[in-house]
Design a protein around this motif. Structure first.
Motif, PDB file in Angstrom:
ATOM      1  N   SER A 143     -15.015 -27.977  21.233  1.00  0.00           N
ATOM      2  CA  SER A 143     -13.693 -27.402  21.520  1.00  0.00           C
ATOM      3  C   SER A 143     -12.960 -26.941  20.274  1.00  0.00           C
ATOM      4  N   GLY A 144     -13.630 -27.009  19.102  1.00  0.00           N
ATOM      5  CA  GLY A 144     -12.995 -26.507  17.889  1.00  0.00           C
ATOM      6  C   GLY A 144     -12.001 -27.487  17.288  1.00  0.00           C
ATOM      7  N   PRO A 145     -11.078 -26.989  16.486  1.00  0.00           N
ATOM      8  CA  PRO A 145     -10.120 -27.868  15.801  1.00  0.00           C
ATOM      9  C   PRO A 145      -9.170 -28.528  16.794  1.00  0.00           C
ATOM     10  N   VAL A 157     -16.420 -18.245  18.315  1.00  0.00           N
ATOM     11  CA  VAL A 157     -16.111 -16.884  18.753  1.00  0.00           C
ATOM     12  C   VAL A 157     -17.409 -16.261  19.246  1.00  0.00           C
ATOM     13  N   PRO A 158     -17.326 -15.301  20.170  1.00  0.00           N
ATOM     14  CA  PRO A 158     -18.544 -14.775  20.790  1.00  0.00           C
ATOM     15  C   PRO A 158     -19.595 -14.267  19.799  1.00  0.00           C
ATOM     16  N   ILE A 208     -26.190 -17.506  17.108  1.00  0.00           N
ATOM     17  CA  ILE A 208     -26.883 -18.796  17.243  1.00  0.00           C
ATOM     18  C   ILE A 208     -27.836 -18.760  18.439  1.00  0.00           C
ATOM     19  N   ILE A 209     -27.386 -18.154  19.534  1.00  0.00           N
ATOM     20  CA  ILE A 209     -28.253 -18.030  20.721  1.00  0.00           C
ATOM     21  C   ILE A 209     -29.488 -17.194  20.384  1.00  0.00           C
ATOM     22  N   GLU A 210     -29.297 -16.115  19.642  1.00  0.00           N
ATOM     23  CA  GLU A 210     -30.430 -15.257  19.267  1.00  0.00           C
ATOM     24  C   GLU A 210     -31.412 -16.021  18.373  1.00  0.00           C
ATOM     25  N   ASN A 235     -13.525 -20.451  28.024  1.00  0.00           N
ATOM     26  CA  ASN A 235     -13.228 -19.064  27.659  1.00  0.00           C
ATOM     27  C   ASN A 235     -14.400 -18.422  26.918  1.00  0.00           C
ATOM     28  N   LEU A 236     -15.091 -19.217  26.102  1.00  0.00           N
ATOM     29  CA  LEU A 236     -16.244 -18.704  25.373  1.00  0.00           C
ATOM     30  C   LEU A 236     -17.374 -18.348  26.329  1.00  0.00           C
ATOM     31  N   ALA A 237     -17.602 -19.170  27.332  1.00  0.00           N
ATOM     32  CA  ALA A 237     -18.643 -18.884  28.316  1.00  0.00           C
ATOM     33  C   ALA A 237     -18.344 -17.585  29.060  1.00  0.00           C
ATOM     34  N   VAL A 238     -17.087 -17.402  29.442  1.00  0.00           N
ATOM     35  CA  VAL A 238     -16.688 -16.171  30.134  1.00  0.00           C
ATOM     36  C   VAL A 238     -16.906 -14.954  29.233  1.00  0.00           C
TER      37      VAL A 238
END
Length: 580
Positions: free
Chosen positions: A11-13, A66-67, A73-75, A93-96
Motif C-alpha cells: 500500500s506504499g507509504p 505506479v503503473p 516488474i510484471i514484464e 486503484n493500481l489493479a484497475v
C-alpha cells in the motif's frame, strides 16, 4: 486457479487511513501463498514494512506503486497472477489502472480473488448504487455528480446537510458533510479532484443514525461467513476510522443483528467478492429502517481490527480463497479443529479507540467528519465494555488513565456543549466531564446522538472515579474505612489500574495493591474464536479481573518484547518491523 507465481502489491507509504493494517494483511498473504507452493513477488515502496523483508517473499521490489514501474516488474518476473486486494486503496486503484492499460491481458496475469468487475462495482458510486437497488437493498437518496453545478442542482432539490463521497478514494479523502452551498462547493472541488474517475456521490444525510459494520468472507462456491460485526459508538457523520468501535455490537436487537447479517451476505454474493469484504450500514435508532452506506471489496483497517478481535486470520483465509480454496476445506489455525467456515464467537468485549495527531498539530481542525483524521488506533479486549474502554484509554499513550479530570474540569459549559454538538477527538472525555457535573444522560444523547446505553456505561465509570476522588477529599473518613475499601475494590473490578486508583484516591500504592480478594485478581484469558467451545492452539491472551486464569506457563526461559503502541507521527510501522 493454479498459480505458480503471484505478484503481491503493498500500500506504499503510511498515510492517514492506510498504515500498518495493510502490512499485516500483506505479510499474511505472503505466508499463505508460500504455504501453497507459490513463488511470491512483492512490490512496495515503504522500506519500514515487514512485507519488504527479504524473508517474506521470493523477490522483493522497493519501487514506486505506479503503473509504469509495476508493468516493468510484471514484464521481468512474468507472474501468473496478481493479488491487489490486500494493498488498500492503492492496490485496488493500481489493479484497475493496469487492467485499463492492457498490462494484465498482455502478460497473461490473472487478478486473484475479487474480480475487476466487482472492484469497479463497489468503488464506482453510480454502479454500486444501482447494484443495491437491483437486489432490493436500501440506499440513501443520492445523485452521482461530475461537476459542481450538478451537485448544486441536487442540493436545491434535496436540501442540506449532504454527504459528499468521492469514488475510488481512501478514508473519505476529499469528502465531508456540506451544511450549506459554500461548503458544498468546496467539498465538490476537492472530492472530484481526488477521485481517479472524477466522480462523487452526493447523498442525503443520515446524521444521528447508528453505524454498524460487518466483516464478511465469501469463497468461489458462494459459502459466506460473518467474521465479526462491529458497532460504532459515534453515530453516522464520523468516519468509522475516527469512531470508537465495539465488537460485537451491544445495542442491536437480535432481529436487527440478523437483518443486517442477511443483508451483508446478500450484498457480498451479488457483488461476487471472493475473499474479505467490509460492509457498512446505517441503522435508524427511531425506527427499523436501515441503509447500505458503503462496501470495501478489500481488507481494510476494520479487517485488521476484526482479525485481532476474533483471532480469525482474515487476510490469510482470503488469500487461500483467492487461490480457489473453499471455506469448509480450510482449517482454522487458531483451534486446529474447526474449519474456516465456522463463524467466530466472542465471549468478551473489544473496544477500539483511534489515535489522532492533534498533539503534534494543536492548531489543526480537530472536528471529526466523514474524512478520516486518525493516524492509528488501540484495541483492548476485556470481559465488559467498561473494562475495555478504560484499558483502551491507557493504551492510547496520551498520558491519561481515567475518563475524568485533566483540563476539561476547567472548561466552560459552552465549550463542553460545542464538542458535544460537533465532535472532536476529545468527545469521550467531554462526555465524562458533563456526566461528572451532573448532566443527565438524555440531554447528552440528544446533543451527541450517542446511544444512551453507552452513556450509562460511561456514567458508571464516572461514578467509580467520583467515589475514589471523594476518598482523596476526605469524605471517606466520615463514611468509614469499609466504604473506602469498597470503592477500591469496585474500581479494581471495573478494570482500573492500581496506579490510577492510588492517584485518584490518594491512597498508598502498596495499600491499593493489597486491597481486594479473588474477585479483583488479574487473570489472563485466551482468544480462541469459539467462545471456549474448542481449545485454542495459539497463545493469544488478554488480561481481565476475577476470572479463571488460562495462562500457559512457559516451559523454558522467556523474553518480554515491548512494542511501540499506536501509530502516531514519529512512531509508526518501523518499530513493528524491528520487533518482528
Amino acid at each position: 486457479m493454479t498459480a505458480r507465481s503471484v505478484l503481491v502489491v503493498g500500500s506504499g507509504p503510511i498515510v492517514i487511513g492506510q498504515a500498518a493494517e495493510f502490512d499485516y494483511a500483506g505479510v499474511q498473504a505472503c505466508r499463505s501463498l508460500r504455504e501453497e507452493g507459490c513463488r511470491v513477488v512483492l512490490v512496495n515502496s515503504n522500506p519500514a514494512t515487514i512485507m519488504t523483508d527479504p524473508e517474506m517473499a521470493d523477490a522483493v521490489y522497493l519501487e514506486p506503486l505506479v503503473p509504469s514501474h509495476v508493468e516493468a516488474i510484471i514484464e521481468r518476473e512474468r507472474p501468473d497472477a496478481m493479488l491487489a486486494t490486500l494493498g488498500g486503496q492503492t492496490g485496488l486503484n493500481l489493479a484497475v489502472a493496469l487492467a485499463e492499460r492492457g498490462t494484465l491481458d498482455r502478460f497473461g496475469v490473472q487478478l486473484l480473488g475479487t474480480p475487476l468487475r466487482t472492484i469497479r462495482l463497489a468503488e464506482d458510486r453510480e454502479l454500486f448504487k444501482q447494484a443495491m437497488i437491483d437486489i432490493g437493498e436500501p440506499v440513501p437518496e443520492s445523485a452521482i455528480v461530475r461537476d459542481v453545478d450538478d451537485g448544486l442542482a441536487f442540493a436545491a432539490k434535496a436540501g442540506y446537510p449532504l454527504v459528499v463521497r468521492p469514488a475510488y478514494t481512501l478514508g473519505g479523502t476529499g469528502g465531508g458533510i456540506a451544511r450549506d452551498e459554500a461548503e458544498l462547493r468546496e467539498l465538490l472541488r476537492s472530492g472530484l479532484s481526488a477521485s481517479i474517475i472524477h466522480q462523487a456521490l452526493l447523498e442525503t444525510s443520515l446524521l444521528g443514525w447508528k453505524e454498524v459494520e460487518y466483516e464478511v468472507l465469501r469463497d468461489g462456491a458462494d459459502n459466506c461467513v460473518i467474521v465479526c460485526n462491529m458497532e460504532n459508538i459515534d453515530p453516522m457523520g464520523v468516519h468509522t476510522g475516527d469512531s470508537i468501535v465495539v465488537a460485537p455490537s451491544q445495542t442491536l436487537s437480535d432481529r436487527d443483528y440478523h437483518r443486517l447479517r442477511a443483508a451483508a451476505i446478500n450484498i457480498i454474493r451479488h457483488l461476487q467478492v471472493e475473499g474479505g469484504c467490509n460492509i457498512q450500514f446505517a441503522l435508524d435508532p427511531r425506527s427499523d429502517a436501515y441503509q447500505v452506506v458503503e462496501v470495501n471489496p478489500r481488507v481494510s483497517r476494520s479487517s485488521a481490527l476484526a482479525s485481532k478481535a476474533t483471532g480469525y486470520p482474515i487476510a490469510k483465509i482470503a488469500t487461500k480463497i483467492a487461490l480457489g480454496k473453499r471455506l469448509p476445506e480450510l482449517t482454522n489455525p487458531v483451534t486446529g479443529v474447526t474449519t474456516a467456515a465456522f463463524e467466530p464467537a466472542l465471549d468478551y468485549c473489544v473496544v477500539k479507540i483511534p489515535r489522532w495527531p492533534f498533539d503534534k498539530f494543536p492548531l489543526g481542525d480537530a472536528r471529526l467528519g466523514t474524512q478520516m483524521k486518525s493516524t492509528g488506533e488501540v484495541m483492548a479486549i476485556a470481559r465488559t465494555f467498561g473494562q475495555g474502554l478504560i484499558k483502551a484509554v491507557r493504551g492510547l499513550d496520551i498520558g491519561r488513565d481515567s475518563l475524568t479530570g485533566w483540563a476539561f474540569e476547567r472548561w466552560s459549559e459552552d465549550e463542553l456543549d460545542d464538542v458535544l454538538r460537533s465532535p472532536t477527538h476529545e468527545r469521550l472525555f467531554v462526555i465524562a466531564e458533563c456526566l461528572r457535573r451532573g448532566h443527565d444522560v438524555d440531554s447528552i444523547a440528544r446533543l451527541t446522538s450517542v446511544d444512551p446505553f453507552w452513556l450509562w456505561e460511561i456514567n458508571a465509570l464516572v461514578d467509580i472515579e467520583n467515589a475514589l476522588t471523594d476518598m482523596r477529599a476526605g469524605s471517606a473518613r466520615e463514611t468509614g474505612a469499609a466504604d473506602s475499601g469498597a470503592a477500591i475494590v469496585d474500581a479494581k473490578r471495573a478494570g482500573y489500574a492500581n496506579t490510577t486508583i492510588a492517584r485518584l484516591s490518594g491512597a498508598a500504592l502498596t495499600d491499593v495493591r493489597r486491597a481486594g480478594d479473588e474477585r479483583t485478581r488479574t487473570s489472563y484469558r485466551i482468544v480462541d474464536t469459539a467462545a471456549a467451545e474448542f481449545p485454542a492452539r495459539s497463545p493469544y491472551y488478554y488480561a481481565t479481573v476475577g476470572e479463571a486464569d488460562e495462562l500457559r506457563k512457559p516451559e523454558r526461559e522467556s523474553v518480554v518484547v515491548v512494542g511501540s503502541g499506536p501509530i502516531r507521527i514519529g512512531q509508526g510501522i518501523e518499530f513493528d518491523y524491528s520487533c518482528v
